[in-house]
Motif scaffolding. Structure first.
Motif, PDB file in Angstrom:
ATOM      1  N   VAL A 248       0.842  -1.200   0.000  1.00 33.27           N
ATOM      2  CA  VAL A 248       0.000   0.000   0.000  1.00 33.27           C
ATOM      3  C   VAL A 248       0.876   1.248   0.000  1.00 33.27           C
ATOM      4  O   VAL A 248       0.614   2.221  -0.731  1.00 33.27           O
ATOM      5  N   LYS A 249       1.945   1.214   0.786  1.00 34.36           N
ATOM      6  CA  LYS A 249       2.873   2.350   0.848  1.00 34.36           C
ATOM      7  C   LYS A 249       3.585   2.542  -0.486  1.00 34.36           C
ATOM      8  O   LYS A 249       3.724   3.668  -0.974  1.00 34.36           O
ATOM      9  N   ALA A 250       4.008   1.426  -1.105  1.00 36.64           N
ATOM     10  CA  ALA A 250       4.703   1.512  -2.387  1.00 36.64           C
ATOM     11  C   ALA A 250       3.775   2.035  -3.480  1.00 36.64           C
ATOM     12  O   ALA A 250       4.184   2.837  -4.332  1.00 36.64           O
ATOM     13  N   GLN A 253       3.555   5.753  -3.045  1.00 33.86           N
ATOM     14  CA  GLN A 253       4.781   6.423  -3.470  1.00 33.86           C
ATOM     15  C   GLN A 253       4.899   6.478  -4.985  1.00 33.86           C
ATOM     16  O   GLN A 253       5.385   7.460  -5.550  1.00 33.86           O
ATOM     17  N   ALA A 254       4.441   5.421  -5.645  1.00 30.88           N
ATOM     18  CA  ALA A 254       4.541   5.357  -7.099  1.00 30.88           C
ATOM     19  C   ALA A 254       3.414   6.116  -7.799  1.00 30.88           C
ATOM     20  O   ALA A 254       3.472   6.334  -9.012  1.00 30.88           O
ATOM     21  N   VAL A 319       4.661  -4.430 -13.084  1.00 33.78           N
ATOM     22  CA  VAL A 319       4.329  -3.439 -12.049  1.00 33.78           C
ATOM     23  C   VAL A 319       3.996  -4.147 -10.736  1.00 33.78           C
ATOM     24  O   VAL A 319       4.419  -3.724  -9.654  1.00 33.78           O
ATOM     25  N   ASP A 320       3.233  -5.248 -10.818  1.00 32.11           N
ATOM     26  CA  ASP A 320       2.914  -6.017  -9.612  1.00 32.11           C
ATOM     27  C   ASP A 320       4.183  -6.452  -8.895  1.00 32.11           C
ATOM     28  O   ASP A 320       4.349  -6.251  -7.683  1.00 32.11           O
ATOM     29  N   ARG A 321       5.088  -7.064  -9.631  1.00 30.80           N
ATOM     30  CA  ARG A 321       6.314  -7.588  -9.005  1.00 30.80           C
ATOM     31  C   ARG A 321       7.180  -6.469  -8.431  1.00 30.80           C
ATOM     32  O   ARG A 321       7.741  -6.591  -7.340  1.00 30.80           O
ATOM     33  N   LEU A 322       7.295  -5.371  -9.183  1.00 29.41           N
ATOM     34  CA  LEU A 322       8.129  -4.259  -8.723  1.00 29.41           C
ATOM     35  C   LEU A 322       7.566  -3.642  -7.443  1.00 29.41           C
ATOM     36  O   LEU A 322       8.305  -3.352  -6.497  1.00 29.41           O
ATOM     37  N   LEU A 323       6.258  -3.435  -7.411  1.00 25.15           N
ATOM     38  CA  LEU A 323       5.654  -2.853  -6.207  1.00 25.15           C
ATOM     39  C   LEU A 323       5.749  -3.807  -5.025  1.00 25.15           C
ATOM     40  O   LEU A 323       6.025  -3.390  -3.900  1.00 25.15           O
ATOM     41  N   LEU A 324       5.528  -5.081  -5.275  1.00 24.44           N
ATOM     42  CA  LEU A 324       5.629  -6.062  -4.189  1.00 24.44           C
ATOM     43  C   LEU A 324       7.056  -6.168  -3.685  1.00 24.44           C
ATOM     44  O   LEU A 324       7.286  -6.525  -2.517  1.00 24.44           O
ATOM     45  N   ALA A 330      10.737   2.340  -9.842  1.00 26.32           N
ATOM     46  CA  ALA A 330      10.830   1.515 -11.052  1.00 26.32           C
ATOM     47  C   ALA A 330       9.441   1.205 -11.600  1.00 26.32           C
ATOM     48  O   ALA A 330       9.218   1.229 -12.815  1.00 26.32           O
ATOM     49  N   ALA A 331       8.489   0.923 -10.714  1.00 24.11           N
ATOM     50  CA  ALA A 331       7.123   0.653 -11.154  1.00 24.11           C
ATOM     51  C   ALA A 331       6.516   1.880 -11.815  1.00 24.11           C
ATOM     52  O   ALA A 331       5.856   1.781 -12.852  1.00 24.11           O
ATOM     53  N   ALA A 332       6.754   3.041 -11.226  1.00 20.19           N
ATOM     54  CA  ALA A 332       6.214   4.285 -11.781  1.00 20.19           C
ATOM     55  C   ALA A 332       6.784   4.571 -13.163  1.00 20.19           C
ATOM     56  O   ALA A 332       6.115   5.179 -14.011  1.00 20.19           O
ATOM     57  N   SER A 333       8.019   4.147 -13.409  1.00 21.59           N
ATOM     58  CA  SER A 333       8.667   4.416 -14.701  1.00 21.59           C
ATOM     59  C   SER A 333       7.976   3.698 -15.853  1.00 21.59           C
ATOM     60  O   SER A 333       8.187   4.038 -17.018  1.00 21.59           O
TER      61      SER A 333
END
Length: 399
Positions: A248-250, A253-254, A319-324, A330-333
């Motif tokens: 949730v925090k990630a 942030q993204a 995106v799922d893996r990066l956020l987890l 990186a996910a935002a990119s």
């Protein structure tokens, strides 16, 4: 207390609908979520009316008024009016004759309080007169709204016995509307009757879980549910909410919207086979099962470059893996990322001199790996040069 005026009350067709249902004579009221959310100053997405009129009478009146009516649940007293700006559900006042925890046998009534008494929580039992906007509250719902307290109507054990899904609904409504400590009697009843969830279809459990996980920050509520062993009878794989809280925090942030499937994956062990088994047990779609399994397959071996990962497994799953994994930046990119295309194919390699067969696929894969390593150059001549170099190497090796 009076309901504030809101745009949903004056949408096109609403006045004609209320007139057809004799709201002026007290036969029909706004009820449930539209009343609750308006009192809280929240947007209203679903409009429900309750009426003393029998369903067949409702259908007849709407037809006479030129309003399209759909008997969406007429056996249980519900008719849907199709207005230009959306649909409105109209349900005849009811009382429960018998229940078995999954479904109820109902009878119609003309008693507003009797109908309100069969609802789950006090904040959902509020109704309002469409003309005066006067709110009718039979069980202290206004006070509970002010206190941000979710509380069962009457005896919580009886409410849960009527519909076991109310256990999960209690926690979801607390996560959405509650503040501070949970109502003690309601929490104790849900904890004591958690095993009742085993009688529910997995589809209903999944739907309620995903609704909970869709909320802005469900982690504190989920953590409490774990502590009370709510999941143990039906989802014993859910052991803690730490990964969910970090996710949730990630996401925040993204700047990426919270996703219930991604959040469900966060609650499960990082084991693709196990995650797929749980998702299948919950009767999720094949696409959802694949996505949750992919999220659970995350590992330290994943490429560091987010675009490479997205190319390999797809942007959504990347995106799922990066956020987890906590890689919010990186996910935002990957926002707006489009999968690049290698324009060279097997036919091109054959034209360059390769003999048809498995060597073509292997050479193409090697060329693709180099193209990826160079950062996906889009220039077709550069792509062909990469392929040409690999073909020449194969031809040299074969001499």
């Amino acid at each position: 207390m009076k309901l504030a005026e809101a745009s949903w009350q004056t949408q096109r067709g609403m006045a004609e609908l209320l007139r057809a249902l004799s709201a002026n004579d007290g036969e029909t009221r706004y009820v449930g979520g539209c009343v609750r959310d308006t009192l809280l100053g929240l947007p209203v997405s679903d409009i429900d009316l309750a009426t003393r009129l029998q369903p067949e009478n409702v259908m007849s009146r709407l037809k006479k008024a030129g309003i399209k009516a759909v008997p969406t649940g007429i056996d249980h007293g519900t008719v849907t009016a199709m207005l230009p700006e959306g649909h409105v559900e109209i349900t005849t006042l009811r009382r429960d004759v018998s229940t078995d925890g999954r479904r109820a046998t109902i009878a119609y009534t003309d008693d507003w309080k009797e109908d309100a008494a069969r609802r789950d929580f006090t904040i959902n039992a509020l109704s309002a007169d469409p003309q005066s906007l006067e709110v009718h509250d039979y069980f202290g719902g206004e006070e509970d709204l002010e206190a941000r307290r979710v509380r069962f109507i009457g005896d919580p054990l009886i409410r849960i016995a009527e519909d076991h899904l109310r256990i999960l609904r209690f926690f979801r409504f607390h996560a959405r509307f509650g503040a501070g400590e949970m109502d003690r009697a309601s929490l104790e009843a849900c904890t004591a009757r958690a095993n009742d969830l085993m009688a529910l279809s997995r589809e209903r459990i999944a739907d309620e879980m995903l609704r909970l996980l869709q909320l802005p920050d469900p982690a504190p509520t989920v953590s409490l549910m774990i502590g009370c062993d709510i999941f143990r009878p039906v989802l014993p794989e859910i052991q803690n909410a730490e990964a969910l809280a970090a996710l949730v925090k990630a996401e925040e942030q993204a700047g990426i919207a919270g996703d219930p499937l991604r959040r469900l994956a966060a609650l499960l062990p990082a084991d693709a086979e196990l995650a797929a088994s749980v998702a299948t047990r919950l009767r999720l779609s094949n696409k959802a099962v694949k996505r949750i399994a992919s999220a659970a397959a995350r590992s330290a071996a994943d490429p560091d470059d987010p675009e490479v990962l997205a190319y390999m497994i797809g942007a959504e799953e990347a995106v799922d893996r990066l956020l987890l994994g906590g890689s919010a930046e990186a996910a935002a990119s990957l926002s707006g990322w489009n999968r690049p295309r290698l324009s060279v194919g097997g036919g091109d390699l054959i034209a360059m001199g390769l003999t048809p067969g498995s060597i073509v696929a292997r050479t193409l894969q090697a060329a693709e790996r180099e193209w990826i390593a160079r950062g996906f150059p889009a220039d077709e001549e550069e792509q062909r040069a990469i392929a040409r170099a690999h073909v020449d190497q194969v031809l040299r090796d074969s001499q």
